[in-house]
Design an enzyme around this catalytic site. Structure first.
Site, PDB file in Angstrom:
ATOM      1  N   ILE A  19      38.716  35.110   9.929  1.00 18.22           N
ATOM      2  CA  ILE A  19      39.815  34.307   9.382  1.00 18.22           C
ATOM      3  C   ILE A  19      39.355  33.510   8.173  1.00 18.22           C
ATOM      4  CG2 ILE A  19      39.434  32.310  10.886  1.00 18.22           C
ATOM      5  CD1 ILE A  19      42.795  33.755   9.558  1.00 18.22           C
ATOM      6  N   GLU A  37      43.455  31.001  17.185  1.00 21.44           N
ATOM      7  CA  GLU A  37      42.834  30.419  18.377  1.00 21.44           C
ATOM      8  C   GLU A  37      41.418  30.937  18.550  1.00 21.44           C
ATOM      9  OE1 GLU A  37      42.259  33.038  20.462  1.00 21.44           O
ATOM     10  OE2 GLU A  37      43.577  34.296  19.247  1.00 21.44           O
ATOM     11  N   GLY A  57      42.078  37.976  17.375  1.00 20.74           N
ATOM     12  CA  GLY A  57      42.561  36.602  17.415  1.00 20.74           C
ATOM     13  C   GLY A  57      42.206  35.859  16.145  1.00 20.74           C
ATOM     14  N   GLU A  58      42.023  34.556  16.242  1.00 19.68           N
ATOM     15  CA  GLU A  58      41.682  33.668  15.124  1.00 19.68           C
ATOM     16  C   GLU A  58      42.838  33.478  14.140  1.00 19.68           C
ATOM     17  OE1 GLU A  58      38.188  34.986  13.036  1.00 19.68           O
ATOM     18  OE2 GLU A  58      37.021  35.263  14.863  1.00 19.68           O
ATOM     19  N   GLY A  59      43.958  34.180  14.323  1.00 18.11           N
ATOM     20  CA  GLY A  59      45.003  34.215  13.303  1.00 18.11           C
ATOM     21  C   GLY A  59      44.808  35.354  12.328  1.00 18.11           C
TER      22      GLY A  59
END
Length: 351
Positions: free
Chosen positions: A97, A174, A316-318
Site C-alpha cells: 500500500i 487493515e 489487504g492493506e487497502g
C-alpha cells in the site's frame, strides 16, 4: 461524543446531478452503454459529489492496525509480531500500500489501534493503543463496549482528517494477524451462515488449517450466537479494533458526503456491519474487487455490490482499492473529456 453517532443522518446523493450526468453520457460520441460499467460509475460519482463532471484527484488512505487474541488458537500462518513489524514497513515505504499510495499521489496514514506488543513511537503512525489487541473470542467478547466505541470513533476521526485535507475519496486498509478469522466469524453471524461456507486460507493456511479455523469460529459462534441480531454486539464480540475503525470510517464517510472505496474481505465485512448499523450509508460505498477468500463473494452479494476488479487478491492493506483508483479516474476522465455528438459534429443515432 454521542454513544450511537452512527445512527445520525447520512448525506443523500444528488438526483439532479445523477440525471444530468446520465444525459451527458447519452450525448457522448459512442454508442449508448458501450463503456459498460464505467458509465454507471461516472454517473454514480456525479450524484455523490454533486457535480456533473466528478473527479478523483485527492485520495486519502488510512491503514488501521490491531491484533487479535484468537491467534492463540493457532489460526494464522504468521506470528502475531508481524502486525507491529508491518507498521514499520508501512511508514518506511516498503509495503504494497505504501508503493500504491505513492503511485496514486495519495495521502497515507497509519493508525495503531492496539498491537499485542508495544512499539516505539513511529513517525507517521498514530499510536492510539486502545488495548493490547483483542481478547480471544472463543473465551470472551473480543472487545469491551468502550473499546469498540473508541475504535469506531477512531475511524470517524480519520475521515475527519481526510475531509480537512480536501480528499474526494477515502480508502480504508487493515493490518492485523488473525483478522480474516475475525472477519469470517462476523460474516457468519451477520449472514447466519456456517463457518465452512465463509472460511478461507487467509495468509496461507493449508486445508487442515482452514478446517481448524472453521472449528474455532464455530466455537465462537456457539458462545456469542445469542447476539447475532445486534450488529454492534457482533462487532464487539467477534470483530477487531481495526474492523471497528473501518466500520466507523464508512459510516462517517456517508454522514460527511465522502465516497468510500471498500477493499477486500475484511473491509467488506466492516462495510456490511456499517450498513447493518445504518443502512443509509450503503449509497456511499463503492467496492473495489472480489478477493480470493471464499466468504468475500457472499458478503458482496449481501451488499448487492458489484466489485470493479477480480484479480484473486488477498493481501489487504487497502491494496485492492488502490489498484481500482486508476479505473475510477479513467471513468471520470472519459465522462468529462469526451466530446458530445453536437460538439464533434458527429451524427447521432436517430431518435
Amino acid at each position: 461524543m454521542s454513544l450511537q453517532w452512527w445512527r445520525d443522518t447520512c448525506r443523500e446523493a444528488d438526483p439532479q446531478m445523477r440525471r444530468r450526468a446520465a444525459e451527458r453520457q447519452d450525448r457522448l460520441t459512442k454508442p449508448r452503454g458501450s463503456l459498460g460499467r464505467l458509465e454507471q460509475v461516472a454517473i454514480d460519482l456525479a450524484a455523490l459529489q454533486g457535480r456533473e463532471r466528478p473527479s478523483l484527484e485527492r485520495i486519502w488512505v488510512t491503514v488501521f492496525a490491531g491484533d487479535h487474541g484468537v491467534v492463540a488458537e493457532g489460526i494464522s500462518a504468521y506470528p502475531q509480531a508481524v502486525t507491529g513489524e508491518m507498521l514499520r514497513n508501512f511508514v518506511r515505504g516498503g509495503a504494497a500500500i505504501s508503493v500504491l499510495a505513492r503511485e496514486l499521489g495519495a495521502g497515507l496514514e497509519v493508525v495503531d489501534l492496539g498491537t499485542a506488543f508495544p512499539l516505539e513511537a513511529l513517525p507517521g503512525v498514530r499510536h492510539l493503543r486502545l488495548a493490547a489487541g483483542t481478547a480471544n473470542f472463543v473465551e470472551a467478547p473480543a472487545m469491551g463496549a468502550e473499546e469498540c466505541l473508541l475504535a469506531l470513533e477512531a475511524g470517524r476521526e480519520s475521515v475527519r482528517r481526510a475531509e480537512q485535507a480536501g480528499s474526494q475519496l477515502f480508502i480504508g486498509g487493515e493490518m492485523g494477524i488473525g483478522n480474516t478469522t475475525a472477519a469470517a466469524a462476523m460474516a457468519c453471524a451477520l449472514l447466519d451462515a456456517p463457518a465452512s461456507a465463509l472460511v478461507g486460507p487467509g495468509t496461507g493456511l493449508d486445508a487442515s488449517g482452514v478446517a481448524h479455523k472453521a472449528a474455532v469460529i464455530e466455537r465462537a459462534l456457539a458462545l456469542h450466537g445469542a447476539h447475532r441480531a445486534d450488529p454492534f454486539e457482533t462487532l464487539r464480540r467477534l470483530g477487531g479494533l481495526e474492523i471497528a475503525a473501518l466500520a466507523g470510517a464508512y459510516l462517517a464517510c456517508a454522514q460527511k458526503g465522502m465516497v468510500a472505496l471498500v477493499d477486500g474481505y475484511i473491509c467488506s465485512v466492516a462495510a456490511l456491519c456499517a450498513v447493518r448499523l445504518n443502512p443509509a450509508c450503503r449509497d456511499w460505498l463503492l467496492f473495489a474487487h472480489s478477493g480470493a477468500e471464499p466468504g468475500h463473494r457472499h458478503v458482496l452479494e449481501a451488499l448487492a455490490a458489484q466489485p470493479l476488479l477480480d484479480l484473486g487478491l488477498r493481501l489487504g492493506e487497502g491494496s485492492g482499492a488502490a489498484l481500482a483508483v486508476p479505473l475510477l479516474r479513467q471513468a471520470c476522465a472519459l465522462h468529462a473529456g469526451m466530446a458530445t455528438f453536437a460538439e464533434a459534429a458527429v451524427s447521432d443515432r436517430p431518435a
